[in-house]
Design a protein around this motif. Sequence first.
Motif, mmCIF file in Angstrom:
data_model
loop_
_atom_site.group_PDB
_atom_site.id
_atom_site.type_symbol
_atom_site.label_atom_id
_atom_site.label_comp_id
_atom_site.label_asym_id
_atom_site.label_seq_id
_atom_site.Cartn_x
_atom_site.Cartn_y
_atom_site.Cartn_z
ATOM 1 N N GLY A 104 -0.274 6.506 8.202
ATOM 2 C CA GLY A 104 -0.096 6.005 9.558
ATOM 3 C C GLY A 104 0.059 4.508 9.677
ATOM 4 O O GLY A 104 0.321 3.993 10.767
ATOM 5 N N THR A 105 -0.078 3.762 8.579
ATOM 6 C CA THR A 105 0.029 2.299 8.592
ATOM 7 C C THR A 105 1.281 1.853 7.856
ATOM 8 O O THR A 105 1.548 2.312 6.729
ATOM 9 C CB THR A 105 -1.207 1.654 7.943
ATOM 10 O OG1 THR A 105 -2.370 2.052 8.651
ATOM 11 C CG2 THR A 105 -1.110 0.131 7.983
ATOM 12 N N GLU A 106 2.037 0.966 8.480
ATOM 13 C CA GLU A 106 3.271 0.459 7.878
ATOM 14 C C GLU A 106 2.954 -0.334 6.612
ATOM 15 O O GLU A 106 2.004 -1.118 6.562
ATOM 16 C CB GLU A 106 4.008 -0.444 8.872
ATOM 17 C CG GLU A 106 5.450 -0.701 8.499
ATOM 18 C CD GLU A 106 6.439 -0.069 9.463
ATOM 19 O OE1 GLU A 106 7.644 -0.178 9.207
ATOM 20 O OE2 GLU A 106 6.009 0.519 10.461
ATOM 21 N N MET A 107 3.738 -0.092 5.571
ATOM 22 C CA MET A 107 3.567 -0.838 4.327
ATOM 23 C C MET A 107 3.870 -2.318 4.527
ATOM 24 O O MET A 107 4.673 -2.692 5.383
ATOM 25 C CB MET A 107 4.509 -0.298 3.238
ATOM 26 C CG MET A 107 4.045 0.943 2.534
ATOM 27 S SD MET A 107 5.180 1.416 1.185
ATOM 28 C CE MET A 107 4.963 0.040 0.031
ATOM 29 N N GLU A 108 3.232 -3.145 3.724
ATOM 30 C CA GLU A 108 3.511 -4.581 3.738
ATOM 31 C C GLU A 108 4.983 -4.798 3.381
ATOM 32 O O GLU A 108 5.475 -4.296 2.364
ATOM 33 C CB GLU A 108 2.621 -5.292 2.719
ATOM 34 C CG GLU A 108 2.765 -6.805 2.704
ATOM 35 C CD GLU A 108 2.006 -7.480 3.821
ATOM 36 O OE1 GLU A 108 2.334 -8.640 4.110
ATOM 37 O OE2 GLU A 108 1.106 -6.860 4.412
ATOM 38 N N GLY A 109 5.717 -5.526 4.231
ATOM 39 C CA GLY A 109 7.130 -5.802 3.977
ATOM 40 C C GLY A 109 8.082 -4.822 4.613
ATOM 41 O O GLY A 109 9.290 -5.028 4.606
ATOM 42 N N SER A 110 7.552 -3.707 5.152
ATOM 43 C CA SER A 110 8.397 -2.717 5.820
ATOM 44 C C SER A 110 8.880 -3.282 7.157
ATOM 45 O O SER A 110 8.120 -3.960 7.851
ATOM 46 C CB SER A 110 7.596 -1.440 6.050
ATOM 47 O OG SER A 110 8.369 -0.461 6.688
ATOM 48 N N PRO A 111 10.174 -3.052 7.536
ATOM 49 C CA PRO A 111 11.192 -2.213 6.891
ATOM 50 C C PRO A 111 11.821 -2.890 5.671
ATOM 51 O O PRO A 111 11.905 -4.108 5.595
ATOM 52 C CB PRO A 111 12.226 -1.997 7.993
ATOM 53 C CG PRO A 111 12.129 -3.235 8.829
ATOM 54 C CD PRO A 111 10.672 -3.623 8.808
ATOM 55 N N PHE A 112 12.274 -2.038 4.734
ATOM 56 C CA PHE A 112 12.851 -2.513 3.482
ATOM 57 C C PHE A 112 14.360 -2.327 3.495
ATOM 58 O O PHE A 112 14.871 -1.317 3.964
ATOM 59 C CB PHE A 112 12.258 -1.740 2.303
ATOM 60 C CG PHE A 112 10.766 -1.828 2.219
ATOM 61 C CD1 PHE A 112 10.144 -2.943 1.690
ATOM 62 C CD2 PHE A 112 9.975 -0.780 2.688
ATOM 63 C CE1 PHE A 112 8.761 -3.024 1.617
ATOM 64 C CE2 PHE A 112 8.599 -0.845 2.614
ATOM 65 C CZ PHE A 112 7.984 -1.969 2.081
ATOM 66 N N ASN A 113 15.062 -3.326 2.971
ATOM 67 C CA ASN A 113 16.512 -3.233 2.849
ATOM 68 C C ASN A 113 16.895 -2.769 1.455
ATOM 69 O O ASN A 113 16.156 -2.983 0.484
ATOM 70 C CB ASN A 113 17.156 -4.597 3.109
ATOM 71 C CG ASN A 113 17.112 -4.980 4.575
ATOM 72 O OD1 ASN A 113 17.568 -4.232 5.429
ATOM 73 N ND2 ASN A 113 16.531 -6.147 4.870
ATOM 74 N N ALA A 114 18.050 -2.128 1.371
ATOM 75 C CA ALA A 114 18.593 -1.772 0.060
ATOM 76 C C ALA A 114 18.867 -3.058 -0.719
ATOM 77 O O ALA A 114 18.927 -4.145 -0.134
ATOM 78 C CB ALA A 114 19.878 -0.968 0.239
ATOM 79 N N PRO A 115 19.015 -2.980 -2.041
ATOM 80 C CA PRO A 115 19.269 -4.189 -2.829
ATOM 81 C C PRO A 115 20.474 -4.962 -2.299
ATOM 82 O O PRO A 115 21.442 -4.375 -1.821
ATOM 83 C CB PRO A 115 19.534 -3.651 -4.238
ATOM 84 C CG PRO A 115 18.870 -2.317 -4.263
ATOM 85 C CD PRO A 115 18.982 -1.775 -2.873
ATOM 86 N N GLN A 116 20.407 -6.290 -2.396
ATOM 87 C CA GLN A 116 21.486 -7.153 -1.912
ATOM 88 C C GLN A 116 22.323 -7.641 -3.083
ATOM 89 O O GLN A 116 21.808 -8.106 -4.093
ATOM 90 C CB GLN A 116 20.893 -8.343 -1.148
ATOM 91 C CG GLN A 116 21.961 -9.236 -0.532
ATOM 92 C CD GLN A 116 21.355 -10.264 0.399
ATOM 93 O OE1 GLN A 116 20.143 -10.300 0.565
ATOM 94 N NE2 GLN A 116 22.179 -11.091 1.005
ATOM 95 N N VAL A 117 23.640 -7.501 -2.919
ATOM 96 C CA VAL A 117 24.549 -7.952 -3.973
ATOM 97 C C VAL A 117 24.543 -9.477 -4.044
ATOM 98 O O VAL A 117 24.575 -10.161 -3.022
ATOM 99 C CB VAL A 117 25.990 -7.468 -3.695
ATOM 100 C CG1 VAL A 117 26.921 -7.925 -4.819
ATOM 101 C CG2 VAL A 117 26.027 -5.956 -3.554
#
Length: 342
Positions: free
Chosen positions: A258-271
Amino acid sequence: MTFGNAKVEATQGGLGVKNVQDNNNGTYALRSDSYKGSQPLGVKINGTAMKGSPYNTLPQVDPHQCTIQLGLPGGRLSKESCASGYRRMENMIAKVQTVDIDGKRMTIGNAKVEATQDGDSLTHSLHVQDNHDGTYTIDYNPHGAGGSQPIHVKINGTEMKGSPYNTLPEVDPHQCTIQLGLPGGRYDVDGYRKKENMTAKVQTVDTNGQKMTIGNAKVEATQALHVKDNHDGTYTIDCKCKPHGAEGSQPIHVKINGTEMEGSPFNAPQVDPHQCTIRLNMKSKGYGCKKAVVQAVDANGQKMTIGNAKVEATQDGDSLDVQDKHDGTYTIDYTYGYGHFR
C-alpha cells in the motif's frame, strides 16, 4: 604450591572421573570422558571436598540475554507443518544464540530449546537443531496456516525475552529497489510487439536494510500490469516498455503493501546518444549498398534490449530507411562511397 603428589579425586554424575592428571607443579587436570547434560563436578583433595564443590560444568544460560535472528533461508518443517500445505520454498530458519549470565556468548550446546508456532486451531512444535556451538536452528514457515503466525521460544523452560516473535520481517518500501528494462514479459496487447515486452524486478528489503528472501508482500503496479511473486524476496513485473523520452513512453507506479516505493513512478531506461555505438560497412543486398547497425545504450552504459527510440539517418541530405529491430538495435541502409552519412 609448586609441586604435586596431593590426592585429588573427582566425581561427576555419581561416577568417578578416571582421568586426573598431576602436572607436578601444584596443578591437576581433570578430564571426564563424557557427560550427559549439565552434571556437577565434585572434587576432593586429600579426602576433603573443595570449597564450592560440586561445581556446575556448564555456564548458566540467561534466556533474557539470548538473541534470535529470524528470516534466514532454509528450513525443513515438521510433518504437521508440511501437511498444512505450506510452500517448501517459503520455509525459513531462525537462529538462536545462547548467552550466559555474564553476558558472554556460549560456545557449547545441550541447553533445552523449545519452539512452537500457532496455527488456525493447533499449536505446532517446531524442529530445533542443537549446533553444539552455542547456537540452535529452528525450522518454521513464516506464514503459518492462517497468515503470519508468531513463534514462541523457551530456553530451559523460560521464555526468551521478546517471545513470541513475528516471523515475517517488515518490508520497508523506501529501501526496496527496482531494476527496469529486463528482457521478457508476457503482454502482447494494444499493438505492442512481443519483442518490446520487458520485465522490471523488485527486490524487497526489510527495515534493517537486509534483502528479503521470502515472498507474500503485496506488490502492485499501475496500468494493471501483471506482478509475479518469485517467493525469494523478488517480484517480476511485466511491462509494455518504450525508452524514456520516446513517444508514448509511460512511467510505472509501484506500491508495496500500500506504500509507494521510493522513486516511484519509474521511467523505462533512457537512451544516451553519446554512448550508443554503430557498425558500418555491413553487407547488404544490391550493388554499392551497405548496412549500418546502431546499438542503443542507456544512461547507465547498458545495452538496451527494447526498441521504439527515434533513430534518423541522412546521406547528403536525403533521408535513409531505418529499421527498428525491437531488440535495442537499428539497421540503416546506405550507399557506400556516396556523400556524407549522418
